[in-house]
Scaffold this motif. Sequence first.
Motif, mmCIF file in Angstrom:
data_model
loop_
_atom_site.group_PDB
_atom_site.id
_atom_site.type_symbol
_atom_site.label_atom_id
_atom_site.label_comp_id
_atom_site.label_asym_id
_atom_site.label_seq_id
_atom_site.Cartn_x
_atom_site.Cartn_y
_atom_site.Cartn_z
ATOM 1 N N ARG A 302 0.862 -1.180 0.000
ATOM 2 C CA ARG A 302 0.000 0.000 0.000
ATOM 3 C C ARG A 302 0.893 1.222 0.000
ATOM 4 O O ARG A 302 2.053 1.177 0.429
ATOM 5 C CB ARG A 302 -0.937 0.012 1.216
ATOM 6 C CG ARG A 302 -0.257 0.072 2.561
ATOM 7 C CD ARG A 302 -1.253 -0.009 3.707
ATOM 8 N NE ARG A 302 -0.590 0.009 4.998
ATOM 9 C CZ ARG A 302 -0.292 1.110 5.671
ATOM 10 N NH1 ARG A 302 -0.633 2.288 5.170
ATOM 11 N NH2 ARG A 302 0.314 1.055 6.835
ATOM 12 N N MET A 303 0.364 2.332 -0.496
ATOM 13 C CA MET A 303 1.130 3.565 -0.612
ATOM 14 C C MET A 303 0.773 4.507 0.541
ATOM 15 O O MET A 303 -0.395 4.612 0.936
ATOM 16 C CB MET A 303 0.811 4.245 -1.940
ATOM 17 C CG MET A 303 1.873 5.196 -2.427
ATOM 18 S SD MET A 303 3.134 4.380 -3.447
ATOM 19 C CE MET A 303 2.282 4.240 -5.018
ATOM 20 N N VAL A 304 1.796 5.176 1.074
ATOM 21 C CA VAL A 304 1.569 6.197 2.108
ATOM 22 C C VAL A 304 2.264 7.479 1.669
ATOM 23 O O VAL A 304 3.323 7.439 1.046
ATOM 24 C CB VAL A 304 2.104 5.745 3.485
ATOM 25 C CG1 VAL A 304 1.314 4.571 4.021
ATOM 26 C CG2 VAL A 304 3.585 5.384 3.411
ATOM 27 N N ASP A 305 1.656 8.620 1.979
ATOM 28 C CA ASP A 305 2.232 9.900 1.554
ATOM 29 C C ASP A 305 2.546 10.812 2.724
ATOM 30 O O ASP A 305 2.553 12.038 2.596
ATOM 31 C CB ASP A 305 1.306 10.599 0.562
ATOM 32 C CG ASP A 305 -0.092 10.848 1.126
ATOM 33 O OD1 ASP A 305 -0.352 10.440 2.274
ATOM 34 O OD2 ASP A 305 -0.913 11.445 0.404
ATOM 35 N N THR A 306 2.823 10.226 3.884
ATOM 36 C CA THR A 306 3.226 11.015 5.048
ATOM 37 C C THR A 306 4.571 11.684 4.775
ATOM 38 O O THR A 306 5.504 11.032 4.280
ATOM 39 C CB THR A 306 3.357 10.101 6.289
ATOM 40 O OG1 THR A 306 2.147 9.388 6.460
ATOM 41 C CG2 THR A 306 3.654 10.920 7.523
ATOM 42 N N PRO A 307 4.730 12.975 5.046
ATOM 43 C CA PRO A 307 6.011 13.657 4.812
ATOM 44 C C PRO A 307 7.169 12.952 5.525
ATOM 45 O O PRO A 307 7.021 12.453 6.639
ATOM 46 C CB PRO A 307 5.779 15.058 5.384
ATOM 47 C CG PRO A 307 4.295 15.253 5.308
ATOM 48 C CD PRO A 307 3.697 13.902 5.566
#
Length: 418
Positions: A302-307
């Motif tokens: 799964r993809m995460v976009d947390t800085p």
Amino acid sequence: MDRSNGLYNNFEKDTPEARAERQFGNIRAVVEKAAESSGEFKSRMDAAGLAVSDITDLGSFSKIPVLRKKELISMQQEKGLDWLLTAEPGQLSRIYQSPGPIYDPEGREKDYWGWTEGFYAAGFRPGDLVQMTFSYHLTPAGLMLEQPLREIGCAVIPAGPGNTPVQMQLMTSLPVTGFVGMTSYLKVIAEKAREDGLDPRKDFKLDVAFVAAERLPESLRNEVEEAFGMKVRQGYGTADLGCIAYECLELGGMHVSSRCHVEICDPRTGEPLPMGEIGEVVVTPYTLSYPLVRFATGDLSRMVDTPCACGRTAPKLAGILGRADDTAKVKGQFVYPSQVAEVVRDFPQITRHQVVISNEGGKDLLTLKLVLGGPLDQKEFIPAFQGRIKLRPAIEILGGENDLKEDAPPLVDKRTYE
């Protein structure tokens, strides 16, 4: 040596808008080249009723049907490698062969496999002396991962796999600061060093490691980092595609590489899923000689976009969370039930079989459970299995209450990653 966070190229700090624009520009170039010269891609587009003019953005790009590795193997066998290329074989840089069997072409583009930014993110720097323990024979791993190290400015010892006493001799007599290979093998080296009265922290100079080809439980990472006093970071890629994602020093997942477009898709439909949902990793590298457009890896993530504190803005893959099909990856090799069945067919005394994969103690083990109708010469069978699958199995002969049922799955993956 300063191994603190640093970016290898400016693409790693793209804004989402700049990244999307750059991605589609690269994708458009790949699609146009493939539609011009790749028989495979032209056939796939025709079957889907699509033309290059229909691909106007990333959304319409996702309408192209995915390509699966099993299809790739059959295509190479039935149509020939030329059918998938956009260049003549002699215009390539190298052609490897991986288990399947499958050919893995390498074009002449700079940093073809795209691992350089991953190595830099892991802390490798100019002046490192790096020991490469992946194979240089037929399969691409050794050369694939050596080239980016030399691009950064490292020196490389092409040690290849195995022969642990020699590996240790190299690491203790030369100022080897970097390791590339499997984490489980680093653990073996640490254990062997202690058996020989060595202190892995004092007698080795290892500082950084880039590992791949197997899953990395945090317990194993911590054990090896503590043993050598080093940093261990992992990369994710395949022999077909090259680099897909890699860890930075901050951890928290693997940044998607700037050299490919990565989607998380529904394994049944191939349609992209929203950020955060688990699906199959589908990759399009920006390479032109061997265009693998929307290549489905079979891996779930799964993809995460947390800085991220490292400064990279690319989203991350939250690890490899399983397989979307009935294959398994063991010690860097894909195990296909159909291949195992081909070996078993040559031994009619085997009436039923099942592959079981486990990882007790952090080491992958492939066990082949067999039900026999007659004597089996294991000295003949095991080399035959190893020659086809490239892995040596542990054999377990079943019978009585432990017999296999007729509907037992051909492959069971019992590995856990704590």
